[in-house]
Design a protein around this motif. Structure first.
Motif, mmCIF file in Angstrom:
data_model
loop_
_atom_site.group_PDB
_atom_site.id
_atom_site.type_symbol
_atom_site.label_atom_id
_atom_site.label_comp_id
_atom_site.label_asym_id
_atom_site.label_seq_id
_atom_site.Cartn_x
_atom_site.Cartn_y
_atom_site.Cartn_z
ATOM 1 N N TYR A 148 0.836 -1.206 0.000
ATOM 2 C CA TYR A 148 0.000 0.000 0.000
ATOM 3 C C TYR A 148 0.871 1.257 0.000
ATOM 4 C CZ TYR A 148 -3.280 3.595 1.481
ATOM 5 O OH TYR A 148 -4.011 4.748 1.558
ATOM 6 N N GLY A 151 2.426 1.652 -3.374
ATOM 7 C CA GLY A 151 1.419 2.076 -4.334
ATOM 8 C C GLY A 151 1.083 3.548 -4.203
ATOM 9 N N LYS A 152 0.988 4.026 -2.972
ATOM 10 C CA LYS A 152 0.725 5.444 -2.726
ATOM 11 C C LYS A 152 1.870 6.298 -3.271
ATOM 12 C CE LYS A 152 -0.708 8.561 1.038
ATOM 13 N NZ LYS A 152 0.254 9.655 0.856
ATOM 14 N N TYR A 240 -3.231 0.068 -4.009
ATOM 15 C CA TYR A 240 -3.606 1.406 -3.558
ATOM 16 C C TYR A 240 -4.941 1.844 -4.155
ATOM 17 C CZ TYR A 240 -3.295 6.422 -2.671
ATOM 18 O OH TYR A 240 -3.560 7.708 -2.264
ATOM 19 N N ASP A 243 -7.890 -0.182 -2.733
ATOM 20 C CA ASP A 243 -8.297 0.263 -1.398
ATOM 21 C C ASP A 243 -9.267 1.445 -1.485
ATOM 22 O OD1 ASP A 243 -7.832 0.098 1.608
ATOM 23 O OD2 ASP A 243 -7.264 2.178 1.230
#
Length: 257
Positions: A148, A151-152, A240, A243
């Motif tokens: 995550y 990905g961010k 990401y 989510d």
């Protein structure tokens, strides 16, 4: 200097964006075609083809469930949580990578992630989760937390000749404006969440595309170095974005202009 650079980049982006109503995003002819395809999505054929390929190469739903360590009854809900950490692979993986591993275990040469066959298989596997809510858990384990975060970083980092990031076209500041005849979408919008509606049939490409392949198309258009399908960075970007879609109902195949 930093503030000046930010202003310059923002100005360049806004100069290429037409602040017009959504009615300009699609011609009357395209709008009519879109309505027609909603009733008969051409990618339904891809999903059907994918079903046969999964049966032949992965042992069908039963083989997929066995590899993932879940019952067939729980398979749809489990798939709605992808990408996820797969202990057998010791990595955060997408559905395509899981099916490559199953094909290898079954003595088949795995299809490339960019192949039409794999796109069809991913579409079928994802369609098993239709009407399930996206339930990805980015805090499930250290591997998902790391994915995550990566990905961010990929989403927000400016790069390439134009100094753009994914965020440049998908921040709250520009969502809804029109770029190259298309409204810039909110990727987690409940009614059209990207992770819940890809793989999808793209009218402009006349073919089925996966979410990761769509990411690559955006990168090409923005003059960014294209991240390979299935790479840690690409899977992390999918984590990401997925989510953001948490709670949205899966609806595969999608239909996109």
């Amino acid at each position: 200097m930093k503030n000046l650079l930010t202003i310059t980049l923002s100005t360049a982006l806004l100069a290429s964006v037409t602040f017009a109503g959504e009615q300009f995003a699609m011609s009357d002819k395209d709008r009519a075609l879109y309505a027609e395809l909603l009733e008969a999505n051409p990618a339904d054929i891809n999903v059907e083809t994918g079903s046969g390929l999964v049966e032949e190469n992965c042992g069908g739903d039963a083989g997929l469930a066995k590899f993932l360590g879940v019952s067939e009854d729980n398979l749809p809900k489990y798939i709605a949580g992808f990408p996820r950490y797969i202990k057998k692979l010791d990595m955060v993986a997408g559905l395509g990578q899981v099916m490559q591993a199953i094909m290898h275990d079954n003595g088949h040469k795995p299809f490339a992630l960019k192949s039409k066959e794999m796109f069809d298989m991913i579409a079928y596997a994802k369609s098993l989760a239709n009407d399930e809510a996206i339930n990805i858990d980015v805090n499930a384990n250290p591997q998902m937390k790391a994915a995550y975060a990566l990905g961010k970083e990929v989403f927000e980092t400016k790069r390439g000749g134009r100094g753009l990031a994914c965020l440049s076209c998908h921040s709250q500041d520009v969502i809804g404006t029109v770029l190259r005849t298309q409204p810039l979408p909110e990727l987690g919008h409940p009614g059209n969440a990207a992770a819940a509606t890809w793989p999808a049939y793209r009218m402009t490409k006349s073919s089925l595309r996966t979410l990761q392949r769509r990411f690559q198309g955006c990168m090409q258009n923005a003059l960014l170095a294209v991240i390979p399908l299935g790479s840690p960075e690409m899977v992390a970007l999918e984590v990401y974005i997925t989510d953001k879609a948490k709670g949205a109902k899966v609806a595969i195949p999608g239909l996109k202009r």
